[in-house]
Design an enzyme around this catalytic site. Structure first.
Site, PDB file in Angstrom:
ATOM      1  N   ASP A 126       0.833  -1.202   0.000  1.00 19.31           N
ATOM      2  CA  ASP A 126       0.000   0.000   0.000  1.00 19.31           C
ATOM      3  C   ASP A 126       0.862   1.244   0.000  1.00 19.31           C
ATOM      4  O   ASP A 126       0.443   2.313   0.457  1.00 19.31           O
ATOM      5  CB  ASP A 126      -0.927  -0.010   1.227  1.00 19.31           C
ATOM      6  CG  ASP A 126      -2.036   1.027   1.113  1.00 19.31           C
ATOM      7  OD1 ASP A 126      -2.572   1.452   2.159  1.00 19.31           O
ATOM      8  OD2 ASP A 126      -2.351   1.433  -0.029  1.00 19.31           O
ATOM      9  N   LYS A 153       3.014   3.464  -5.611  1.00 22.75           N
ATOM     10  CA  LYS A 153       2.500   2.465  -6.569  1.00 22.75           C
ATOM     11  C   LYS A 153       3.579   1.996  -7.540  1.00 22.75           C
ATOM     12  O   LYS A 153       3.550   0.863  -8.000  1.00 22.75           O
ATOM     13  CB  LYS A 153       1.287   3.045  -7.305  1.00 22.75           C
ATOM     14  CG  LYS A 153       0.224   3.611  -6.350  1.00 22.75           C
ATOM     15  CD  LYS A 153      -0.056   2.698  -5.158  1.00 22.75           C
ATOM     16  CE  LYS A 153      -0.758   3.420  -4.024  1.00 22.75           C
ATOM     17  NZ  LYS A 153      -0.734   2.644  -2.745  1.00 22.75           N
ATOM     18  N   ASP A 163      -3.159  -3.028  -2.553  1.00 23.98           N
ATOM     19  CA  ASP A 163      -4.195  -2.009  -2.625  1.00 23.98           C
ATOM     20  C   ASP A 163      -4.005  -1.157  -3.883  1.00 23.98           C
ATOM     21  O   ASP A 163      -2.904  -1.092  -4.435  1.00 23.98           O
ATOM     22  CB  ASP A 163      -4.136  -1.100  -1.386  1.00 23.98           C
ATOM     23  CG  ASP A 163      -5.346  -0.167  -1.293  1.00 23.98           C
ATOM     24  OD1 ASP A 163      -5.211   0.914  -0.697  1.00 23.98           O
ATOM     25  OD2 ASP A 163      -6.420  -0.514  -1.830  1.00 23.98           O
ATOM     26  N   ASN A 164      -5.077  -0.518  -4.359  1.00 21.05           N
ATOM     27  CA  ASN A 164      -5.013   0.500  -5.414  1.00 21.05           C
ATOM     28  C   ASN A 164      -4.565   0.001  -6.776  1.00 21.05           C
ATOM     29  O   ASN A 164      -3.948   0.755  -7.536  1.00 21.05           O
ATOM     30  CB  ASN A 164      -4.081   1.647  -4.986  1.00 21.05           C
ATOM     31  CG  ASN A 164      -4.378   2.175  -3.627  1.00 21.05           C
ATOM     32  OD1 ASN A 164      -3.573   2.069  -2.709  1.00 21.05           O
ATOM     33  ND2 ASN A 164      -5.562   2.739  -3.455  1.00 21.05           N
ATOM     34  N   GLU A 178     -11.318   4.221  -1.474  1.00 18.74           N
ATOM     35  CA  GLU A 178     -11.808   4.525  -0.117  1.00 18.74           C
ATOM     36  C   GLU A 178     -12.676   5.789  -0.104  1.00 18.74           C
ATOM     37  O   GLU A 178     -12.334   6.812  -0.661  1.00 18.74           O
ATOM     38  CB  GLU A 178     -10.625   4.694   0.860  1.00 18.74           C
ATOM     39  CG  GLU A 178      -9.491   5.575   0.387  1.00 18.74           C
ATOM     40  CD  GLU A 178      -8.391   4.798  -0.309  1.00 18.74           C
ATOM     41  OE1 GLU A 178      -8.651   3.730  -0.875  1.00 18.74           O
ATOM     42  OE2 GLU A 178      -7.253   5.275  -0.301  1.00 18.74           O
TER      43      GLU A 178
HETATM   44  C1  LIG Z   1       2.749  10.286  -0.248  1.00 21.71           C
HETATM   45  N1  LIG Z   1       2.480   8.885  -0.055  1.00 21.71           N
HETATM   46  C2  LIG Z   1       2.817   8.171   1.012  1.00 21.71           C
HETATM   47  N2  LIG Z   1       2.381   6.908   0.849  1.00 21.71           N
HETATM   48  C3  LIG Z   1       1.795   6.836  -0.348  1.00 21.71           C
HETATM   49  C4  LIG Z   1       1.224   5.605  -0.929  1.00 21.71           C
HETATM   50  N3  LIG Z   1      -0.233   5.588  -1.074  1.00 21.71           N
HETATM   51  C5  LIG Z   1      -0.808   6.214  -2.100  1.00 21.71           C
HETATM   52  O1  LIG Z   1      -0.145   6.881  -2.872  1.00 21.71           O
HETATM   53  C6  LIG Z   1      -2.300   6.128  -2.249  1.00 21.71           C
HETATM   54  C7  LIG Z   1      -2.957   7.100  -3.034  1.00 21.71           C
HETATM   55  C8  LIG Z   1      -4.348   7.070  -3.192  1.00 21.71           C
HETATM   56  C9  LIG Z   1      -5.025   8.099  -4.013  1.00 21.71           C
HETATM   57  C10 LIG Z   1      -4.596   9.428  -3.980  1.00 21.71           C
HETATM   58  C11 LIG Z   1      -5.243  10.388  -4.742  1.00 21.71           C
HETATM   59  C12 LIG Z   1      -6.311  10.017  -5.557  1.00 21.71           C
HETATM   60  F1  LIG Z   1      -6.949  10.967  -6.283  1.00 21.71           F
HETATM   61  C13 LIG Z   1      -6.729   8.704  -5.612  1.00 21.71           C
HETATM   62  C14 LIG Z   1      -6.101   7.756  -4.844  1.00 21.71           C
HETATM   63  C15 LIG Z   1      -5.108   6.072  -2.557  1.00 21.71           C
HETATM   64  C16 LIG Z   1      -4.457   5.109  -1.797  1.00 21.71           C
HETATM   65  O2  LIG Z   1      -5.168   4.110  -1.174  1.00 21.71           O
HETATM   66  C17 LIG Z   1      -3.071   5.117  -1.641  1.00 21.71           C
HETATM   67  O3  LIG Z   1      -2.488   4.128  -0.897  1.00 21.71           O
HETATM   68  C18 LIG Z   1       1.817   8.086  -0.937  1.00 21.71           C
HETATM   69 MG   LIG Z   2      -3.918   2.528  -0.593  1.00 21.06          MG
END
Ligand SMILES: Cn1cnc(CNC(=O)c2cc(-c3ccc(F)cc3)cc(O)c2O)c1
Ligand SMILES: [Mg+2]
Length: 214
Positions: A141, A144, A169-170, A199
């Site tokens: 998670d 990506k 995830d994602n 989510e």
């Molecule tokens: C900065 N950073 C530190 N950890 C991470 C890793 N996680 C993600 O990037 C992550 C992003 C999104 C998401 C963000 C914007 C959007 F418009 C749609 C989805 C959803 C998630 O569930 C995620 O896990 C990023």
């Molecule tokens: Mg996620």
């Protein structure tokens, strides 16, 4: 000075959840993210799929890549069998500070080891540093574009055994196309997609469950 979103999320936990009750911590975060400020927790819908995989695998050793505020850490840890261990890696020190407090509020800190730093640096050191042989379950998670390189790294470091489960995830939103292509086409994995939603939204997203075949 301005507070950050993770700080406000922690405030909602401390205000609305009961110390030592993981379920109330999860509910407080979901309520905050649905009604106040969206945040990138796996959330309640995908969280139920995560719960069912954890219960089915009943893992003794879990690796979580990407702690953020500790929402999925608490979800997983609260369902682990006794003596089971969860190691969670977080690159961002600000997120780690919040996650430690959320994990402590839920009362699951005895099952959790939060490690700060880059997954690419820590994965090769898991065995010597934490006495881990292999992981029964890995929850991906984090960034990506790190899902695929880190999966290959875990293979190379011998951290996966026949039957190890990767849950990602994602895989649709934001999406992990190279990872999906790999686990769905590699003869070393048996993959299954669990369709869900991003989510707290109606946008499609999902979890990919992949069994390592050795
Ligand atoms: C900065 N950073 C530190 N950890 C991470 C890793 N996680 C993600 O990037 C992550 C992003 C999104 C998401 C963000 C914007 C959007 F418009 C749609 C989805 C959803 C998630 O569930 C995620 O896990 C990023
Ligand atoms: Mg996620």
């Amino acid at each position: 000075t301005q507070s950050t979103r993770p700080q406000r999320l922690l405030g909602a936990v401390q205000k609305n959840a009961t110390r030592g009750h993981p379920r109330s911590v999860i509910q407080a975060i979901d309520h905050f993210c649905r009604n106040k400020e969206w945040a990138m927790n796996v959330g309640d819908e995908k969280g139920c799929i995560l719960d069912s995989v954890v219960s089915e695998v009943s893992p003794a050793t879990v690796l979580e890549l990407g702690t953020y505020c500790g929402y999925s850490t608490v979800r997983i840890a609260s369902r682990l069998p006794p003596h089971a261990k969860l190691i969670t890696l977080e690159f961002n020190p600000e997120f780690a500070v919040i996650a430690r407090q959320v994990i402590a509020w839920a009362g699951v800190e005895d099952k959790v080891q939060l490690v700060e730093g880059a997954s690419g640096d820590w994965i090769p050191r898991m065995k010597e540093q934490f006495g881990v042989k292999t992981f029964d379950l890995v929850f991906l998670d984090h960034w990506k574009d790190r899902y695929l390189p880190d999966t290959k790294l875990m293979e190379e470091c011998g951290l996966l055994r026949k039957g190890s489960i990767l849950l990602a995830d994602n895989v649709i939103c934001p999406g992990t196309p190279d990872y999906l292509e790999y686990v769905r086409n590699s003869p070393r994995y048996e993959s299954q997609y669990f369709k869900s939603h991003l989510e707290y939204t109606k946008v499609e997203d999902g979890l990919e469950k992949s069994v390592f075949l050795g």
